[in-house]
Motif scaffolding. Sequence first.
Motif, PDB file in Angstrom:
ATOM      1  N   THR A   2       0.623  -0.627  -4.406  1.00  0.00           N
ATOM      2  CA  THR A   2      -0.542  -0.511  -3.541  1.00  0.00           C
ATOM      3  C   THR A   2      -0.100   0.217  -2.281  1.00  0.00           C
ATOM      4  O   THR A   2       0.908  -0.113  -1.688  1.00  0.00           O
ATOM      5  CB  THR A   2      -1.093  -1.902  -3.195  1.00  0.00           C
ATOM      6  OG1 THR A   2      -1.422  -2.575  -4.420  1.00  0.00           O
ATOM      7  CG2 THR A   2      -2.322  -1.794  -2.321  1.00  0.00           C
ATOM      8  N   ASP A  44       4.135   1.885   0.866  1.00  0.00           N
ATOM      9  CA  ASP A  44       3.789   1.263  -0.411  1.00  0.00           C
ATOM     10  C   ASP A  44       4.110  -0.217  -0.326  1.00  0.00           C
ATOM     11  O   ASP A  44       5.178  -0.599   0.186  1.00  0.00           O
ATOM     12  CB  ASP A  44       4.588   1.886  -1.551  1.00  0.00           C
ATOM     13  CG  ASP A  44       4.152   3.312  -1.857  1.00  0.00           C
ATOM     14  OD1 ASP A  44       2.943   3.602  -1.725  1.00  0.00           O
ATOM     15  OD2 ASP A  44       5.009   4.134  -2.231  1.00  0.00           O
ATOM     16  N   ARG A  72      -5.013   1.922  -1.040  1.00  0.00           N
ATOM     17  CA  ARG A  72      -5.271   2.440  -2.392  1.00  0.00           C
ATOM     18  C   ARG A  72      -4.627   1.494  -3.388  1.00  0.00           C
ATOM     19  O   ARG A  72      -3.414   1.361  -3.443  1.00  0.00           O
ATOM     20  CB  ARG A  72      -4.717   3.857  -2.568  1.00  0.00           C
ATOM     21  CG  ARG A  72      -5.168   4.468  -3.907  1.00  0.00           C
ATOM     22  CD  ARG A  72      -4.726   5.881  -4.096  1.00  0.00           C
ATOM     23  NE  ARG A  72      -3.270   5.900  -4.157  1.00  0.00           N
ATOM     24  CZ  ARG A  72      -2.519   6.843  -3.608  1.00  0.00           C
ATOM     25  NH1 ARG A  72      -3.056   7.836  -2.949  1.00  0.00           N
ATOM     26  NH2 ARG A  72      -1.204   6.785  -3.715  1.00  0.00           N
ATOM     27  N   GLU A  73      -5.474   0.820  -4.132  1.00  0.00           N
ATOM     28  CA  GLU A  73      -5.058  -0.175  -5.117  1.00  0.00           C
ATOM     29  C   GLU A  73      -5.299   0.408  -6.513  1.00  0.00           C
ATOM     30  O   GLU A  73      -6.449   0.624  -6.894  1.00  0.00           O
ATOM     31  CB  GLU A  73      -5.851  -1.460  -4.921  1.00  0.00           C
ATOM     32  CG  GLU A  73      -5.752  -2.470  -6.037  1.00  0.00           C
ATOM     33  CD  GLU A  73      -4.324  -2.885  -6.359  1.00  0.00           C
ATOM     34  OE1 GLU A  73      -4.010  -2.957  -7.552  1.00  0.00           O
ATOM     35  OE2 GLU A  73      -3.529  -3.118  -5.445  1.00  0.00           O
ATOM     36  N   PRO A  74      -4.233   0.679  -7.278  1.00  0.00           N
ATOM     37  CA  PRO A  74      -4.388   1.324  -8.586  1.00  0.00           C
ATOM     38  C   PRO A  74      -5.306   0.574  -9.562  1.00  0.00           C
ATOM     39  O   PRO A  74      -5.956   1.207 -10.391  1.00  0.00           O
ATOM     40  CB  PRO A  74      -2.961   1.388  -9.130  1.00  0.00           C
ATOM     41  CG  PRO A  74      -2.092   1.306  -7.937  1.00  0.00           C
ATOM     42  CD  PRO A  74      -2.836   0.478  -6.932  1.00  0.00           C
ATOM     43  N   SER A  75      -5.394  -0.744  -9.453  1.00  0.00           N
ATOM     44  CA  SER A  75      -6.285  -1.483 -10.356  1.00  0.00           C
ATOM     45  C   SER A  75      -7.758  -1.244 -10.034  1.00  0.00           C
ATOM     46  O   SER A  75      -8.631  -1.506 -10.856  1.00  0.00           O
ATOM     47  CB  SER A  75      -5.980  -2.982 -10.311  1.00  0.00           C
ATOM     48  OG  SER A  75      -6.326  -3.526  -9.057  1.00  0.00           O
ATOM     49  N   SER A  77      -8.763   1.958  -8.203  1.00  0.00           N
ATOM     50  CA  SER A  77      -8.878   3.403  -8.404  1.00  0.00           C
ATOM     51  C   SER A  77      -7.524   4.060  -8.154  1.00  0.00           C
ATOM     52  O   SER A  77      -6.831   3.696  -7.204  1.00  0.00           O
ATOM     53  CB  SER A  77      -9.917   4.013  -7.460  1.00  0.00           C
ATOM     54  OG  SER A  77      -9.917   5.428  -7.566  1.00  0.00           O
ATOM     55  N   GLU A  78      -7.179   5.012  -8.981  1.00  0.00           N
ATOM     56  CA  GLU A  78      -5.918   5.752  -8.816  1.00  0.00           C
ATOM     57  C   GLU A  78      -6.026   6.791  -7.702  1.00  0.00           C
ATOM     58  O   GLU A  78      -5.018   7.202  -7.145  1.00  0.00           O
ATOM     59  CB  GLU A  78      -5.535   6.445 -10.124  1.00  0.00           C
ATOM     60  CG  GLU A  78      -5.112   5.506 -11.224  1.00  0.00           C
ATOM     61  CD  GLU A  78      -3.725   4.924 -11.017  1.00  0.00           C
ATOM     62  OE1 GLU A  78      -2.901   5.548 -10.333  1.00  0.00           O
ATOM     63  OE2 GLU A  78      -3.477   3.832 -11.554  1.00  0.00           O
ATOM     64  N   THR A  79      -7.261   7.229  -7.391  1.00  0.00           N
ATOM     65  CA  THR A  79      -7.427   8.342  -6.453  1.00  0.00           C
ATOM     66  C   THR A  79      -8.209   7.994  -5.197  1.00  0.00           C
ATOM     67  O   THR A  79      -8.052   8.662  -4.185  1.00  0.00           O
ATOM     68  CB  THR A  79      -8.136   9.527  -7.143  1.00  0.00           C
ATOM     69  OG1 THR A  79      -9.417   9.080  -7.618  1.00  0.00           O
ATOM     70  CG2 THR A  79      -7.313  10.065  -8.296  1.00  0.00           C
TER      71      THR A  79
END
Length: 150
Positions: A2, A44, A72-75, A77-79
């Motif tokens: 994250t 990060d 930005r939390e990949p779970s 959204s990646e973008t």
Amino acid sequence: MTRVCILGSDDVDLRIDLFGYETARRALATYDVESPYENTVAVDTVSLGAAVSLLNDLNWYLVRLADAAFVREPSVSETEWLSRDLAAEVRDGDERANETDARLKVYGVEGGELVEPMYVTRVQGERPEYDLRDVDDTFVVRVTESEFQN
């Protein structure tokens, strides 16, 4: 991982001013600090909870030195990024991650700087184009309903 990104106010040099405070320096000491955009600091973290906790730890400095903080939390959204408030709502279970994409604050990216944000609503899954000026790229932030209305 994250990612946290803090955008400094126009009248400060965020990295220099933030690291001028010993407590902020200690809070960030365990992270690899980067500046992906002009007048930003990014790190990060291991989770959404850790990202929100770090921002809470830095709150005194953020109020004085920053215009905004993003996660930005990949779970989710990646973008696309979450505003600090929306990240806290998702972490606390007050907002479902899959229901965070309707209201957006879109910054233009020009010469490595985040510029002139505009608020848009995603329509039928599509995000309107950034049209305030010609830019190299965009930086999309999902925001809460109250942030969107301000």
